[in-house]
Design an enzyme around this catalytic site. Structure first.
Site, mmCIF file in Angstrom:
data_model
loop_
_atom_site.group_PDB
_atom_site.id
_atom_site.type_symbol
_atom_site.label_atom_id
_atom_site.label_comp_id
_atom_site.label_asym_id
_atom_site.label_seq_id
_atom_site.Cartn_x
_atom_site.Cartn_y
_atom_site.Cartn_z
ATOM 1 N N HIS A 135 13.528 -2.353 27.094
ATOM 2 C CA HIS A 135 14.090 -4.068 27.317
ATOM 3 C C HIS A 135 12.826 -4.767 26.756
ATOM 4 C CE1 HIS A 135 16.487 -3.490 31.054
ATOM 5 N NE2 HIS A 135 17.158 -3.538 30.276
ATOM 6 N N GLU A 185 -4.651 11.883 -15.461
ATOM 7 C CA GLU A 185 -5.778 10.750 -14.783
ATOM 8 C C GLU A 185 -7.232 11.373 -15.488
ATOM 9 O OE1 GLU A 185 -5.978 11.638 -10.605
ATOM 10 O OE2 GLU A 185 -4.886 13.753 -10.863
ATOM 11 N N GLY A 244 -2.634 8.204 -13.459
ATOM 12 C CA GLY A 244 -3.601 7.614 -12.614
ATOM 13 C C GLY A 244 -4.631 6.884 -12.959
ATOM 14 N N SER A 245 -4.355 5.793 -13.141
ATOM 15 C CA SER A 245 -5.429 4.598 -13.719
ATOM 16 C C SER A 245 -6.759 4.714 -12.911
ATOM 17 C CB SER A 245 -4.921 3.395 -13.722
ATOM 18 O OG SER A 245 -4.433 2.816 -12.839
ATOM 19 N N ASN A 246 -6.895 4.738 -11.843
ATOM 20 C CA ASN A 246 -8.309 4.662 -11.095
ATOM 21 C C ASN A 246 -9.135 5.779 -11.619
ATOM 22 O OD1 ASN A 246 -6.658 3.034 -9.592
ATOM 23 N ND2 ASN A 246 -7.098 3.869 -7.706
ATOM 24 N N CYS A 271 1.114 5.083 -11.938
ATOM 25 C CA CYS A 271 1.150 4.911 -10.277
ATOM 26 C C CYS A 271 -0.306 4.549 -9.907
ATOM 27 C CB CYS A 271 1.616 6.202 -9.801
ATOM 28 S SG CYS A 271 0.552 7.473 -9.872
#
Length: 790
Positions: free
Chosen positions: A418, A677, A698-700, A748
């Site tokens: 509820h 990456e 993966g740009s990091n 990404c």
């Protein structure tokens, strides 16, 4: 002659005005769906005419109307007093002789000489369960009623419940004329679920409105504990498409605490017919129904939904005697099915705080205010507008004060109780099933209640700052490339699929391992030899599953298939686990198996880990899960991404290892993507692409490794920028190599989410897709189209 009693098989949805929505629906299903596989126990209903005749019989209706005319429903003490007075009048009034005779006759026929037959006596309001009104739980239900005198008492009690506090207030606020709402009592043969299980199911996800799943809840004993929110039930999501194709269809399983169950009381009279008992600890650690039963229930739900042509809210029960699954109620779902799907509303916390309690999140909003702990209905008037209402569980009669609250927090209850239904109706965030909220939270304490972070809702200490963003998604401008999303958390998949998108560009397997599993795969493979201090913790984690290794594989399957189903048929690129050794060590049992590394970022991770003899058995479990999702469940939209591949030789070894494990590139449309990456990946792009169907940047890591910096070091963090010319040169090389080979190239990493101008550079250089964090999709989309956000 006036009909005071009608059998369920004599009524259908055209008889709502005669027997109310609930009873009309039971008749509709018995008449039309029995042959299609929907099982509904038989019974009969008193009619609206019988109710009106009862009120007219000794002039009750005139006295009731006078009381209501003089009432201000926002005056809580006056509402409580007036409601109690009206209910006592009804309970003391005699039933008209003809009504009593007709009920006695019908009940004798239903009994069929079985003097001990138990029935349920439920209310069915003539305005209830219509698509534009939810009276859920406002009127009375009596279970395990034996003997006709008890049935007659229960009918009078059901009539009285039309004037409980919440029902009076709801009709007043909704503009329903009290005089025009009548009540029918349904008398239905009881399903013996006290020795089995029961619950509630919806033919859509109750939180997001995603309509390609059936959401099933289940607990031991009679179903009232689930409906009331007295128990935290087991939960299952079933994919409709897979069910229709006879493929494995259960996407998610959540094991509920199921601490208590409601059972028959030998004294089967009104007010004493049921009691609650503690559930044995061993039973709590297993699911209350089997996978086969979950799918059988979902099939019945789909048949009912198809017949009614709208999303449905259904109560079910399993009979412990005959083992059959029965439908005991079905009504239209009235909250998510009416929401505007073209308006996206997003709540985002701007700061974090100490988590005080957590439970199941209801809705996706955030609320904050002062805690008000309420232990009984007598304390309701203490709740001030904007308070956070905290209780063990809520009662339907609390609705008048629930709408004043900024948020609701309960110890008990699941997503179909509820408190959850009312919170959704009112648009108020609620966290249910916290177990200890009333002990931990103190009156007057400032807290923030967040339901914006997935399945788990959090109550934070203090009044935290948050943002609310709304966007229209019905007229998104065209872009020359695809915008995908990074979705790690399967909890949010059904929600995020509603954003404009072309699928998932990055789903991290480690997120699923961390959130849904929490145990190192080696600890599960070597469960029998685990040390005593670790084994009990692992044992608790794997409760409900057939074994430690099956738990790992099944949980991976649940996470991946949830993402795949949410975005079907769009592509979902799932990256194989990319934990570093220190992160793997933090999983339960992890320190037993992980090496100590000076610099884990550059150590035992990605492809090197998969192909090492030391980790190969763990990697095979990931492959087993991927195979089940793609080959058995049929989610061929799942593509596999391999992270951190240092050399073309490693690339070849990983691709061969995947093939050995039944994941051969090109078979069953399987595409293999590589994370680009490392600077080596971009420099030798053509060589790496010989083994893969494309790259996802993966740009990091690419930025860290190209610029030789640690982004976690505050001293040099200001130098971290994906737009550095060296990074752009590597990206240009990777994009050109993929274009030349006719292969996919996407990104990404975090960069495009943080820097829309970087996303624009990528678009101009011909990248196929940019995968963004969900909270930046709308703003980036409009930025790239050179149009203001709507």
């Amino acid at each position: 002659m006036t009909d005071y009693v009608l059998w369920f098989d004599q009524v259908s949805m055209g008889d709502v005005e005669r027997v109310g929505g609930k009873n009309a629906s039971l008749g509709e299903m018995i008449s039309n769906l029995t042959g299609a596989g929907v099982s509904v126990p038989n019974g009969f209903a008193t009619t609206a005419d019988a109710y009106r005749e009862f009120l007219n019989y000794e002039g009750l209706d005139t006295r009731i109307q006078a009381e209501l005319d003089a009432l201000d429903v926002d005056d809580i003490p006056a509402l409580t007093e007036t409601g109690a007075r009206i209910r006592s009048w009804i309970l003391e009034a005699p039933l008209p002789p003809q009504l009593e005779t007709d009920v006695r006759s019908a009940f004798a026929e239903l009994q069929n000489s079985n003097a001990n037959m138990a029935v349920a006596v439920r209310s069915s309001a003539t305005a209830e369960d219509l698509p534009d009104a939810s009276f859920a739980g406002q009127q009375e239900t009596h279970l395990n009623i034996v003997g006709v005198d008890n049935v007659l008492h229960a009918i009078r009690d059901v009539f009285a419940s039309l004037f409980n506090d919440r029902a009076i207030a709801y009709r007043d606020h909704q503009g329903f004329d009290h005089h025009k709402v009548a009540l029918s009592a349904g008398i239905q043969r009881m399903v013996r679920s006290e020795t089995a299980s029961s619950g509630v199911m919806f033919t859509l996800d109750t939180e997001s409105g995603f309509d390609q799943v059936v959401f099933v809840t289940s607990s031991y004993g009679l179903g009232e504990t689930v409906v009331q929110g007295a128990v935290n039930p087991d939960e299952f999501y079933v994919h409709k498409k897979n069910l229709a194709e006879s493929r494995p269809a259960i996407l998610r399983r959540n094991l509920g605490a199921k601490a208590i169950k409601m059972v028959y009381n030998p004294d089967a009279s009104v007010g004493k017919s049921v009691e609650t008992q503690r559930v044995d600890r061993n039973l709590r650690r297993v699911f209350s129904i089997t996978d086969e039963e979950v799918e059988a229930l979902a099939r019945q739900a789909m048949i009912i939904e198809k017949h009614y042509e709208r999303p449905m809210d259904i109560e079910w029960a399993k009979d412990g005697d005959d083992g059959q699954l029965y439908i005991v109620q079905a009504r239209p779902e009235t909250v998510k099915s009416r929401a505007n799907k073209n308006i996206m509303e997003r709540y985002l916390l701007k700061e974090t705080g100490k988590v005080l309690v957590e439970g199941r999140s209801i809705g996706h909003r955030i609320g904050k205010g002062k805690v008000r702990v309420i232990n009984s209905v007598d304390q309701m008037d203490q709740v001030k507008p904007g308070d956070v209402l905290v209780a063990d569980m809520t009662d339907p009669d609390w609705e008048p004060v629930m709408k004043r609250s900024s948020a609701i927090v309960t110890n008990r209850g699941g997503r179909t109780c509820h408190a959850a239904i009312i919170a959704r109706e009112l648009g108020i965030p609620a966290v249910v099933g916290c177990e200890d909220a009333t002990d931990v939270l103190n009156d007057g304490q400032e807290v923030t209640v967040s339901c914006a972070e997935g399945d788990t809702g959090f109550v934070y200490d203090g009044a935290l700052d948050f943002d609310v963003k709304t966007n229209s998604v019905d007229s998104m401008p065209d872009l020359p490339f695809k915008i995908m999303m990074n979705v790690g958390n399967p909890d949010r998949a059904f929600d995020f699929q509603g954003l404009p998108n072309e699928g998932v560009g990055l789903a991290r397997l480690e997120f699923i391992i961390n959130r849904m599993i929490g145990v190192h795969p080696k600890a599960l493979l070597n469960f029998d030899t685990l040390p005593d201090e670790v084994k009990p913790t692992v044992e608790r984690r794997i409760s409900g599953y057939s074994g430690p290794v099956d738990f790992y594989v099944d949980k991976l399957v649940e996470g991946i298939s949830t993402l795949a189903a949410a975005f079907w048929p769009k592509r979902v690129i799932v990256r194989l686990s990319d934990f570093k050794s220190n992160e793997y060590a933090n999983l339960i049992g992890g320190r037993l198996y992980e090496p100590e590394e000076e610099n884990p970022m550059l150590g035992f991770r990605g492809a090197s880990r998969y192909i090492s003899k030391n980790f190969r058995d763990c990697f095979e479990l990931e492959c087993r899960a991927m195979r089940k999702v793609r080959d058995e469940m049929g989610f061929t939209n799942v593509e596999i991404m391999v992270p951190f591949v240092r050399t073309p030789g490693e690339a070849e070894q990983v691709v061969n290892l995947l093939a050995e494990n039944g994941l051969k590139r090109g078979e069953n449309d399987l595409r293999l993507i590589m994370m680009c990456e490392l600077p080596a990946n971009a420099v030798l792009a053509e060589q790496f692409l010989e083994h893969f169907d494309g790259f996802s940047v993966g740009s990091n890591d690419l930025t860290q490794l190209t610029l030789g910096l640690d982004r976690d070091s505050g001293i040099i963090a200001h130098l971290f920028d994906e737009r550095n010319p060296a990074i752009l040169a590597l990206l240009e090389n990777a994009i050109n190599a993929c274009k030349k080979a006719g292969k996919y190239i996407g990104i990404c990493g975090q960069g495009p989410s943080d820097h829309p101008d970087f996303a624009k550079w990528l678009m101009e250089h011909g990248i196929d897709s940019v995968s963004l964090n969900p909270d930046s999709v709308m703003d980036t989309w409009f930025f790239l189209a050179d149009k203001p956000a709507q």
